[in-house]
Design an enzyme around this catalytic site. Structure first.
Site, short mmCIF file in Angstrom:
data_model
loop_
_atom_site.label_atom_id
_atom_site.label_comp_id
_atom_site.label_asym_id
_atom_site.label_seq_id
_atom_site.Cartn_x
_atom_site.Cartn_y
_atom_site.Cartn_z
N ASN A 143 0.94 -1.13 -0.16
CA ASN A 143 0.12 0.00 0.01
C ASN A 143 0.86 1.29 -0.01
O ASN A 143 0.24 2.32 -0.62
CB ASN A 143 -0.84 -0.17 0.98
CG ASN A 143 -0.38 -0.17 2.50
OD1 ASN A 143 0.95 -0.54 2.54
ND2 ASN A 143 -0.94 0.15 3.46
N GLY A 203 2.88 -5.54 7.33
CA GLY A 203 1.94 -6.21 6.70
C GLY A 203 0.98 -6.79 7.53
O GLY A 203 0.62 -6.14 8.59
N SER A 204 0.23 -7.72 7.23
CA SER A 204 -1.11 -8.25 8.11
C SER A 204 -0.54 -8.99 9.13
O SER A 204 0.45 -9.65 9.29
CB SER A 204 -1.90 -9.22 6.91
OG SER A 204 -1.12 -10.39 6.53
N GLU A 213 4.96 -4.22 11.95
CA GLU A 213 4.08 -3.22 11.93
C GLU A 213 2.78 -3.67 11.11
O GLU A 213 2.81 -4.00 9.99
CB GLU A 213 4.49 -2.04 10.94
CG GLU A 213 5.76 -1.42 11.79
CD GLU A 213 5.25 -0.47 12.71
OE1 GLU A 213 4.16 -0.09 13.11
OE2 GLU A 213 6.17 -0.23 13.58
N LEU A 214 1.70 -3.92 11.91
CA LEU A 214 0.55 -4.59 11.56
C LEU A 214 -0.70 -4.00 11.24
O LEU A 214 -0.56 -2.53 11.33
CB LEU A 214 0.47 -5.87 12.28
CG LEU A 214 1.64 -7.01 12.84
CD1 LEU A 214 1.04 -8.11 13.58
CD2 LEU A 214 2.10 -7.39 11.64
N CYS A 230 -2.85 1.45 6.70
CA CYS A 230 -3.09 0.65 8.09
C CYS A 230 -4.01 1.55 9.13
O CYS A 230 -4.10 0.86 10.04
CB CYS A 230 -1.81 0.28 8.54
SG CYS A 230 -0.46 1.49 8.18
N GLU A 248 -9.83 -5.73 10.61
CA GLU A 248 -9.40 -4.54 9.76
C GLU A 248 -9.93 -4.67 8.35
O GLU A 248 -9.82 -5.69 7.63
CB GLU A 248 -7.81 -4.70 9.55
CG GLU A 248 -7.03 -3.62 8.81
CD GLU A 248 -5.65 -3.87 8.54
OE1 GLU A 248 -5.18 -5.03 8.46
OE2 GLU A 248 -5.28 -2.68 8.46
P1 NDP Z 1 0.61 -9.23 3.69
O1 NDP Z 1 0.78 -9.41 5.18
O2 NDP Z 1 -0.36 -9.99 2.84
O3 NDP Z 1 1.90 -9.03 2.62
C1 NDP Z 1 2.85 -8.25 3.43
C2 NDP Z 1 4.33 -8.66 2.84
O4 NDP Z 1 4.39 -10.15 3.33
C3 NDP Z 1 4.41 -8.99 1.21
O5 NDP Z 1 5.71 -8.49 0.84
C4 NDP Z 1 3.93 -10.38 1.00
O6 NDP Z 1 4.59 -11.25 -0.06
C5 NDP Z 1 4.71 -11.15 2.27
N1 NDP Z 1 4.10 -12.02 2.86
C6 NDP Z 1 3.21 -12.97 2.43
N2 NDP Z 1 3.07 -14.14 3.15
C7 NDP Z 1 4.18 -14.41 3.96
C8 NDP Z 1 4.68 -15.08 4.41
N3 NDP Z 1 4.01 -16.43 4.70
N4 NDP Z 1 5.90 -15.20 4.90
C9 NDP Z 1 6.48 -14.00 4.77
N5 NDP Z 1 6.22 -13.08 4.16
C10 NDP Z 1 4.74 -13.25 3.35
O7 NDP Z 1 -0.08 -7.51 3.52
P2 NDP Z 1 -0.59 -6.67 2.35
O8 NDP Z 1 0.78 -6.55 1.33
O9 NDP Z 1 -1.88 -7.32 1.73
O10 NDP Z 1 -0.73 -5.10 3.19
C11 NDP Z 1 -1.78 -5.04 3.82
C12 NDP Z 1 -1.51 -5.18 5.31
O11 NDP Z 1 -0.35 -4.30 5.73
C13 NDP Z 1 -2.63 -4.82 6.17
O12 NDP Z 1 -2.92 -5.64 7.23
C14 NDP Z 1 -2.25 -3.29 6.45
O13 NDP Z 1 -2.81 -3.01 7.85
C15 NDP Z 1 -0.70 -3.78 6.86
N6 NDP Z 1 -0.06 -2.35 7.17
C16 NDP Z 1 0.48 -2.07 8.22
C17 NDP Z 1 1.18 -0.77 8.56
C18 NDP Z 1 1.83 -0.28 9.60
O14 NDP Z 1 2.82 0.33 9.47
N7 NDP Z 1 1.16 -0.82 10.58
C19 NDP Z 1 1.20 0.03 7.25
C20 NDP Z 1 0.81 -0.36 5.89
C21 NDP Z 1 0.11 -1.64 5.95
P3 NDP Z 1 3.60 -11.11 -1.43
O15 NDP Z 1 3.03 -10.03 -1.85
O16 NDP Z 1 4.23 -11.82 -2.40
O17 NDP Z 1 2.49 -12.02 -0.69
#
Ligand code: NDP
Length: 472
Positions: A151, A227-228, A247-248, A281, A375
């Protein structure tokens, strides 16, 4: 346009080439080489070599490189903004803002490189320490694995790469599969700015394979992940003794008190809820409005949401574009249906066509509905009413998450009571929780993660304190 991956200081072929599509209409915007788990191993080996050089660089040189990357980013800002807008489906104006914020993150990282310092330890404050001097120096942690979401593909990458390099570390970066182009453009600026070979490696590819390979690798000292929550929890499970920063997500809440200025609160809530179609997020998701203002707030919020112009991300006039993919749009639509089935009222929006969805405002959403409890990460805001501040604080805290929250009120006593009692990492008064400046400490409690970003705070996590005692 075809982009190779970046490993050991040069751009090279991966194991396959993938299309990168504009989420709004599915057109192919670029083709990118991806790696596999073995290439992650190669990248870590290259980073270990790069680390030796990085450790020897002066603070001045590290800062110089970061500032040179900043200069190149600003020089190339239009191309970078178009890349961001195209790959993550963010309106161009928001992508331009991300570029300028990314330049700020580089500046703050360079400042941290210059200021990085240890301290004297007063060893002779213990009687048996007489005749000794002690000091703490700050050393790089080692190879840092950075895993980033789609994002904010530039700025969230810089929040990891900037402080890591400022601290003298080397980085292996795994960008989100949907958004590798901005990460590779960024790598080209680092290469041109004279970053030592191997100090930054960018390997796009499937998260479960590459991300887990990084988290398991014995030569990786730290995983920094945005990420998530599901993936974050999994990474912590497999990372062993590595340092882990997470950072989730969140379901950020706003309290609108009876004395709030709606001329200020409503426009901020509209942009806070619907910027990047809510895929932020700290997006405004739950709004609790004092019952005396409820009707007027909902009417004005719905009008604001309904007026947002939807269109392709790279058009200047676009205010709302699309979700990252159709699966996500279908999920958000099903959460709206579930909330309505449970008694919520859909006031405006929610219509879906492929990846596109109109900004939706719902009222009277049951607290247990996914739309409030989880979320949403989509263009939805649930507005509920409250009677007094205690009730509102209870509603905000009734959440598994705790990233940021806010209150609109003219009563300073109420504002600070809420600031102290709401369980979050950051609290805003007369602003939305979606506010972030890149130098501030940023991170959450509960399911929203552990650790803080912002270069000054991230570099703490990315350096090791070493004690030296000298018997004089
Ligand atoms: P994901 O958790 O799906 O992906 C984040 C990253 O992790 C991507 O590079 C993804 O790769 C990788 N990934 C996926 N599966 C695995 C795994 N099993 N092991 C290691 N890495 C993995 O999140 P999104 O990209 O969909 O982003 C959205 C999420 O991020 C939301 O929950 C949001 O709230 C959070 N977020 C948090 C922020 C914060 O600062 N607190 C800021 C922005 C977002 P791939 O793309 O190849 O699947």
């Amino acid at each position: 346009m075809e982009f190779q991956l970046f490993l050991g200081g040069s751009f090279r072929d991966g194991v396959a080439v993938r299309d990168v599509r504009v989420p709004y209409d599915g057109t192919v915007f670029a083709r990118v080489h991806i790696g596999d788990a073995a290439m992650v191993g190669e990248a870590v080996a290259a980073a270990r070599k790069g680390l030796i050089v990085m450790r020897g660089l002066t603070r001045a040189r590290r800062a110089e490189i970061l500032l040179e990357v900043r200069r190149r980013l600003l020089e190339d800002s239009e191309r970078m903004a178009v890349a961001i807008a195209s790959e993550c489906g963010k309106p161009l104006r928001e992508a331009q803002l991300e570029v300028s914020r990314g330049a700020g993150t580089l500046l703050f990282s360079a400042q941290e490189a210059l200021a990085l310092a240890g301290e004297e330890v007063p060893v002779d404050a213990s009687a048996h320490g007489a005749g000794r001097m002690g000091m703490v120096i700050r050393e790089p942690l080692g190879v840092i694995g950075a895993i980033t979401p789609f994002n904010f593909p530039l700025n969230l990458s810089l929040h990891k790469i900037g402080p890591a390099l400022a601290g003298g570390n080397a980085v292996v970066h795994k960008p989100a599969s949907a958004t590798p182009v901005s990460a590779l453009l960024l790598a080209s600026y680092f290469a041109e700015a004279g970053l030592p070979e191997g100090a930054l490696n960018v390997v796009p590819g499937p998260g479960a394979e590459l991300g887990e390979a990084l988290a398991r690798h014995p030569d990786v000292a730290m995983i920094t992940f945005t990420g998530s929550p599901e993936v974050g929890v999994r990474l912590r499970e497999i990372a062993g003794l590595k340092r882990v920063t997470l950072e989730l997500g969140s379901n950020s809440a706003v309290i609108v008190e009876a004395d709030a200025d709606l001329d200020v609160a409503v426009p901020l809530c509209v942009s806070g809820a619907f910027a990047h179609s809510g895929q932020v997020c700290i997006s405004v998701q739950r709004i609790f409005v004092h019952s005396s203002l409820f009707g007027e707030f909902v009417e004005r919020m719905a009008a604001g949401a309904g007026a947002l112009r939807q269109g392709p991300p790279v058009e200047e006039a676009t205010q709302v574009s699309s979700l990252i993919n159709e699966g996500e749009a279908v999920r958000v639509a099903s959460w709206i249906d579930e909330a309505v089935g449970a008694g919520a009222r859909l006031v405006t929006g929610g219509e879906r066509e492929g990846t596109r969805m109109r900004p939706a405002v719902l009222t009277d959403v049951p607290a247990a509905a996914k739309l409030l409890a989880k979320e949403a990460f989509g263009p939805v805001a649930g507005v509920n009413r409250f009677g007094d501040l205690d009730e509102a604080i209870g509603m905000v805290n009734d959440s598994d998450y705790g990233l940021q929250a806010s209150i609109f009120t003219r009563d300073i006593g109420k504002a600070f009571r809420a600031a102290r009692e709401v369980e979050v990492g950051g609290f805003m008064i007369n602003d939305v929780p979606q506010f972030r400046a890149d130098q501030m400490p940023y991170g959450g409690v509960k399911l929203s993660g552990t650790g803080r970003e912002g270069p000054h705070y991230a570099i703490e996590e990315m350096t090791e304190r070493k004690l030296i005692i000298w018997r004089v």
